[in-house]
Design an enzyme around this catalytic site. Sequence first.
Site, PDB file in Angstrom:
ATOM      1  N   LYS A   1      -0.577   4.748   4.942  1.00  0.00           N
ATOM      2  CA  LYS A   1      -1.574   4.391   5.299  1.00  0.00           C
ATOM      3  C   LYS A   1      -1.453   3.846   6.425  1.00  0.00           C
ATOM      4  CE  LYS A   1      -3.961  -0.616   4.744  1.00  0.00           C
ATOM      5  NZ  LYS A   1      -5.499   0.300   4.993  1.00  0.00           N
TER       6      LYS A   1
ATOM      7  N   HIS B   1       0.979  -1.517  -0.184  1.00  0.00           N
ATOM      8  CA  HIS B   1      -0.065  -0.126  -0.596  1.00  0.00           C
ATOM      9  C   HIS B   1       1.125   1.262  -0.334  1.00  0.00           C
ATOM     10  CE1 HIS B   1      -3.154  -2.962   0.724  1.00  0.00           C
ATOM     11  NE2 HIS B   1      -3.918  -1.527   1.185  1.00  0.00           N
TER      12      HIS B   1
HETATM   13  N1  LIG Z   1     -13.048  -0.379   2.526  1.00  0.00           N
HETATM   14  C1  LIG Z   1     -12.441  -0.041   0.732  1.00  0.00           C
HETATM   15  O1  LIG Z   1     -12.159  -0.908  -0.629  1.00  0.00           O
HETATM   16  C2  LIG Z   1     -10.924   0.714   0.789  1.00  0.00           C
HETATM   17  C3  LIG Z   1     -11.669   1.205   2.829  1.00  0.00           C
HETATM   18  N2  LIG Z   1     -10.188   2.319   3.068  1.00  0.00           N
HETATM   19  C4  LIG Z   1     -10.351   2.626   3.997  1.00  0.00           C
HETATM   20  O2  LIG Z   1     -10.780   3.717   4.113  1.00  0.00           O
HETATM   21  C5  LIG Z   1      -9.504   4.277   5.094  1.00  0.00           C
HETATM   22  C6  LIG Z   1      -9.448   6.240   4.810  1.00  0.00           C
HETATM   23  O3  LIG Z   1      -8.776   6.005   4.197  1.00  0.00           O
HETATM   24  P1  LIG Z   1      -8.161   6.898   3.221  1.00  0.00           P
HETATM   25  O4  LIG Z   1      -9.264   7.774   2.658  1.00  0.00           O
HETATM   26  O5  LIG Z   1      -6.591   6.556   2.273  1.00  0.00           O
HETATM   27  O6  LIG Z   1      -7.541   8.267   4.821  1.00  0.00           O
HETATM   28  P2  LIG Z   1      -7.691   9.757   4.756  1.00  0.00           P
HETATM   29  O7  LIG Z   1      -6.666   9.545   5.460  1.00  0.00           O
HETATM   30  O8  LIG Z   1      -7.308  10.268   3.204  1.00  0.00           O
HETATM   31  O9  LIG Z   1      -9.213  10.127   4.990  1.00  0.00           O
HETATM   32  C7  LIG Z   1      -9.694   9.156   6.301  1.00  0.00           C
HETATM   33  C8  LIG Z   1     -10.616  10.912   6.307  1.00  0.00           C
HETATM   34  O10 LIG Z   1     -11.105  11.071   7.945  1.00  0.00           O
HETATM   35  C9  LIG Z   1     -11.263  11.964   8.749  1.00  0.00           C
HETATM   36  N3  LIG Z   1     -11.444  12.044   9.798  1.00  0.00           N
HETATM   37  C10 LIG Z   1     -11.206  10.846  10.713  1.00  0.00           C
HETATM   38  N4  LIG Z   1     -11.505  10.896  11.485  1.00  0.00           N
HETATM   39  C11 LIG Z   1     -12.476  11.823  11.528  1.00  0.00           C
HETATM   40  C12 LIG Z   1     -14.139  11.376  11.979  1.00  0.00           C
HETATM   41  N5  LIG Z   1     -14.343  11.222  13.266  1.00  0.00           N
HETATM   42  N6  LIG Z   1     -15.244  12.225  11.111  1.00  0.00           N
HETATM   43  C13 LIG Z   1     -15.520  12.505  10.296  1.00  0.00           C
HETATM   44  N7  LIG Z   1     -13.786  12.838   9.603  1.00  0.00           N
HETATM   45  C14 LIG Z   1     -12.742  11.816  10.271  1.00  0.00           C
HETATM   46  C15 LIG Z   1      -9.628  12.483   8.375  1.00  0.00           C
HETATM   47  O11 LIG Z   1      -8.932  13.839   8.674  1.00  0.00           O
HETATM   48  P3  LIG Z   1      -7.770  13.794   9.124  1.00  0.00           P
HETATM   49  O12 LIG Z   1      -7.043  14.542   8.131  1.00  0.00           O
HETATM   50  O13 LIG Z   1      -7.610  15.482   9.931  1.00  0.00           O
HETATM   51  O14 LIG Z   1      -7.492  13.151  10.012  1.00  0.00           O
HETATM   52  C16 LIG Z   1      -9.434  12.031   6.494  1.00  0.00           C
HETATM   53  O15 LIG Z   1      -9.863  13.457   6.093  1.00  0.00           O
HETATM   54  C17 LIG Z   1      -9.156   3.910   6.327  1.00  0.00           C
HETATM   55  O16 LIG Z   1      -9.242   3.266   7.242  1.00  0.00           O
HETATM   56  C18 LIG Z   1      -8.488   2.965   4.555  1.00  0.00           C
HETATM   57  O17 LIG Z   1      -7.761   1.538   4.466  1.00  0.00           O
HETATM   58  C19 LIG Z   1      -9.440   3.281   1.666  1.00  0.00           C
HETATM   59  C20 LIG Z   1      -9.427   2.805   0.410  1.00  0.00           C
HETATM   60  C21 LIG Z   1     -10.334   1.690   0.297  1.00  0.00           C
HETATM   61  O1  LIG Z   2      -6.351   2.561   3.623  1.00  0.00           O
HETATM   62  C1  LIG Z   2      -6.137   1.886   1.490  1.00  0.00           C
HETATM   63  O2  LIG Z   2      -5.465   2.343   1.183  1.00  0.00           O
HETATM   64  C2  LIG Z   2      -7.380   0.583   1.347  1.00  0.00           C
HETATM   65  N1  LIG Z   2      -7.514  -0.130   2.827  1.00  0.00           N
HETATM   66  C3  LIG Z   2      -8.696  -0.756   2.528  1.00  0.00           C
HETATM   67  C4  LIG Z   2      -7.760  -1.910   2.807  1.00  0.00           C
HETATM   68  O3  LIG Z   2      -7.178  -2.037   4.862  1.00  0.00           O
HETATM   69  O4  LIG Z   2      -7.728  -3.212   2.592  1.00  0.00           O
HETATM   70  C5  LIG Z   2      -8.425  -1.571   1.105  1.00  0.00           C
HETATM   71  C6  LIG Z   2      -7.638  -0.804   0.354  1.00  0.00           C
HETATM   72  O5  LIG Z   2      -6.458  -2.071   0.310  1.00  0.00           O
HETATM   73  C7  LIG Z   2      -7.555   0.094  -0.167  1.00  0.00           C
END
Ligand SMILES: NC(=O)C1=CN([C@@H]2O[C@H](COP(=O)(O)OP(=O)(O)OC[C@H]3O[C@@H](n4cnc5c(N)ncnc54)[C@H](OP(=O)(O)O)[C@@H]3O)[C@@H](O)[C@H]2O)C=CC1
Ligand SMILES: O=C(O)C1=N[C@H](C(=O)O)C[C@H](O)C1
EC number: 1.17.1.8
Length: 249
Positions: free
Chosen positions: A139, A135
């Site tokens: 992350k 990744h």
């Molecule tokens: N299921 C899937 O297919 C996928 C899942 N993911 C998962 O999604 C999650 C987010 O990933 P990603 O977008 O890369 O991370 P980012 O850090 O880019 O985004 C997370 C956002 O959420 C904000 N945040 C944190 N806590 C809160 C809260 N309590 N309320 C509202 N906003 C909040 C953060 O703010 P701040 O920056 O101020 O902390 C940030 O803007 C991870 O757990 C990742 O593993 C990601 C990609 C695909």
């Molecule tokens: O943080 C990410 O980017 C992603 N998170 C998810 C995970 O923890 O599996 C899904 C995907 O791999 C991207």
Amino acid sequence: MDPIRVGVLGAHGRMGSEAVRAVGEARDTELVTEITRGDSLRGLLDSEATVAVDLTHPDSVMDNLAFCVEHGIHAVVGTSGIGESELATLRGWLGENPTTGVLVVPNFAIGAVLSMKFAEIAARYFDSTEIVELHHPRKADAPSGTAARTARVVSRAREDAELPSMPDATSKDPDGARGANVDGVHVHSVRMAGLVAHQEVLFGTEGETLSVRHDSYDRRSFMPGLLLAVREVGERPGVTVGLDALLGL
Ligand SMILES: NC(=O)C1=CN([C@@H]2O[C@H](COP(=O)(O)OP(=O)(O)OC[C@H]3O[C@@H](n4cnc5c(N)ncnc54)[C@H](OP(=O)(O)O)[C@@H]3O)[C@@H](O)[C@H]2O)C=CC1
Ligand SMILES: O=C(O)C1=N[C@H](C(=O)O)C[C@H](O)C1
């Protein structure tokens, strides 16, 4: 039919901003609120959201879900960090709110869902299975939610096939070179600039190996699965894990 009213939590993050775009563009969904860190979740109530999409952080996701379940808002959970104990907690909450749906999706990419299914099928035929997940370096969690889920699925398939433990003579590993052990499956996490989200499940037996690999090169790869989840969650009360059932797998 009226569009589904969707609130995105973590709306300004890498995934959240893609979700905001996808929900805003789809004809049958309407983006009614964007919740970022520090915003009150009451924004979901004020905007009359019927579905919340959580893309925040493993530390916040359960509090967000408690609010959603308490207020009867269906939730699609992309955030990682939902393990067996969190699932048990969710099932308890939903027992008291049986009309609400929570769909926990370790990976929205259709190819990733299929790769987990392929890994489940292959697991019983090989002596050894290990997972390498790769990744982007921003992350927060390791191993990835996808890898943890894959390890569980593989482990269960091995158990069902009554396979013995995997062959491994390692008796000295002071630096953890063999990776994390998730349900008896070794998981190796790579964090590297230039990557998005990738996973390879390696299988080995006498004289042959098999690799099941999936690569997300762009977060747009997650959007068809995310929209499918948004469309279906209201029809699926209780806790559902993964997109398998929604894809007929
Ligand atoms: N299921 C899937 O297919 C996928 C899942 N993911 C998962 O999604 C999650 C987010 O990933 P990603 O977008 O890369 O991370 P980012 O850090 O880019 O985004 C997370 C956002 O959420 C904000 N945040 C944190 N806590 C809160 C809260 N309590 N309320 C509202 N906003 C909040 C953060 O703010 P701040 O920056 O101020 O902390 C940030 O803007 C991870 O757990 C990742 O593993 C990601 C990609 C695909
Ligand atoms: O943080 C990410 O980017 C992603 N998170 C998810 C995970 O923890 O599996 C899904 C995907 O791999 C991207």
